[in-house]
Enzyme design. Structure first.
Site, short mmCIF file in Angstrom:
data_model
loop_
_atom_site.label_atom_id
_atom_site.label_comp_id
_atom_site.label_asym_id
_atom_site.label_seq_id
_atom_site.Cartn_x
_atom_site.Cartn_y
_atom_site.Cartn_z
N ASP A 23 0.16 5.05 -1.39
CA ASP A 23 0.44 4.60 -0.19
C ASP A 23 -0.33 5.15 1.17
O ASP A 23 -0.39 4.68 2.07
CB ASP A 23 1.97 4.70 0.24
CG ASP A 23 2.82 3.64 -0.15
OD1 ASP A 23 2.09 2.48 -0.20
OD2 ASP A 23 4.02 3.74 -0.56
N LYS B 51 4.76 -6.03 -5.83
CA LYS B 51 3.73 -5.02 -6.40
C LYS B 51 3.47 -4.90 -7.91
O LYS B 51 2.46 -4.73 -8.28
CB LYS B 51 4.14 -3.68 -5.66
CG LYS B 51 3.84 -3.60 -4.07
CD LYS B 51 4.68 -2.37 -3.52
CE LYS B 51 4.77 -2.56 -2.18
NZ LYS B 51 5.17 -1.40 -1.41
N GLN C 71 9.20 3.60 -1.94
CA GLN C 71 9.45 2.35 -1.09
C GLN C 71 10.20 2.83 0.16
O GLN C 71 11.26 3.45 0.07
CB GLN C 71 10.02 1.29 -1.83
CG GLN C 71 10.18 -0.06 -1.18
CD GLN C 71 8.66 -0.55 -0.57
OE1 GLN C 71 7.88 -0.63 -1.78
NE2 GLN C 71 8.65 -0.90 0.35
#
Ligand code: NAD
Length: 328
Positions: free
Chosen positions: A145, A78, A122
């Site tokens: 997200d 990322k 994460q």
């Protein structure tokens, strides 16, 4: 000498022809890596224009709790994508002993920080931390997200919001390949809240609203769907999206000829020939590509597109914040 090389050219041409005709009925492989690269390039241009309008360079902060090597790898990818697009980025690493309260404080600080446009934690987080509490703690406007309950709720209600990157990646791949979804049968294998549920929403919802969903008829299968029923539902599907985490779950006999098979699964298995570890999806790729019309490979399919969609979400969040498009 010349004759030998002519013979070898003729042999290789005929071998290529045989190889080509053997493979001519095979599925078209959807090259997620190449499509993702194209999207990152376009996002880079869009970002440059945004900054030229006077906006600050968009910034993404990723938080990793613990030292899971897979999480490290995902976040590293990322960060590489951020650099390529021109998004400034930072990874905050916290020890696995971090308490839920400490993590909530880190998130609260990032929510308050005006330089930060996107925040992602994460997953998975260590077991002593409640994943839902953490996802809901990320400010809805910075939730790149799309896992905050408000963003999931907006998606469910056909409202504009931030859509989770993996389902958005699948939707974008289907659109990019001009796969017809309107009125078609789709099966989503898996029912997780972060991947399969938003996927099923995007597939079935009405394309005329803000989420520009895909108007398919959707069946959701999960761990309690008997294998025979799973096979029966899959055989009826024009589009199969599988997100389970079980190598070889979807086999050739479960796929209707010409169907589009999207493999979200990521499994690390030992290659029996080399003894080395490799990544595979949930679909028996070599078999299924003989009947499907389109198929995504693993690696190189949904994975790189998911990262590209995260970049797209970060730019969208930065733009919404800059133009003050916050919804009340
Ligand atoms: P999850 O573990 O939360 O969910 C797995 C789902 O599979 C569950 O809903 C379960 O009911 C279902 N399931 C289990 N066994 C089944 C069976 N035999 N038949 C049908 N359904 C069954 O996982 P997740 O977070 O949704 O991720 C799924 C897979 O996708 C994993 O391999 C994960 O690594 C991968 N993934 C890939 C990306 C990407 O970018 N490519 C992103 C997220 C997740």
């Amino acid at each position: 000498m010349l004759r030998r090389s002519l013979r070898s050219i003729a042999f290789s041409a005929s071998r290529n022809y045989v190889v080509k005709s053997l493979y001519s009925n095979m599925a078209q492989i959807i090259d997620g890596k190449a499509i993702a690269q194209e999207i990152r390039f376009q996002l880079g241009k869009e970002l440059k224009q945004f900054v030229e309008e006077g906006a600050p360079v968009p910034h993404l902060t990723a938080v990793i709790v613990g030292d899971d090597p897979a999480s490290e790898k995902y976040v590293a990818n990322k960060m590489i994508a951020c650099r390529e697009v021109g998004i400034s980025s930072e990874t905050k690493r916290l020890p696995s002993s971090t308490t839920q309260e400490e993590l909530l404080q880190v998130i609260a600080d990032l929510n308050q920080d005006p330089r930060v446009n996107g925040v992602l934690v994460q997953l998975p987080v260590p077991e002593h931390i409640n994943e839902r509490t953490i996802c809901n703690a990320v400010n809805v406007d910075k939730d790149v997200d799309g896992f905050n309950e408000l963003n999931i709720g907006r998606l469910a209600l056909d409202m504009d919001g931030i859509i989770p990157a993996t389902p958005l990646a699948v939707k974008t791949l289907l659109e990019h390949q001009n796969i017809e979804t309107h009125g078609r049968n789709a099966v989503v294998v898996g029912r997780s809240k972060n991947v399969s549920l938003p996927m099923a929403i995007l597939l079935h919802a009405d394309g005329k609203y803000a989420t520009k969903a895909l108007d398919a008829t959707v069946t959701i299968c999960h761990r309690y769907t008997p294998p025979k029923e799973l096979a029966r539902y899959c055989r009826q599907a024009d589009i199969i999206v599988v997100a389970v985490g079980k190598p070889g779950l979807i086999t050739k006999d479960m796929v209707k000829p010409g169907a589009c098979v999207i493999d979200v699964g990521i499994n690390r298995i030992k290659d029996e020939n080399t003894g080395k570890f490799k990544l595979v999806g949930d679909v028996d790729f070599e078999e299924v590509r003989q009947v499907a019309g389109h198929i995504t490979p693993v690696p190189g399919g949904v994975g790189p597109m998911t990262v590209a969609m995260l970049m797209q979400n970060t730019l969208k969040a930065a733009k919404n914040q800059f133009y003050d498009r916050k919804s009340s």
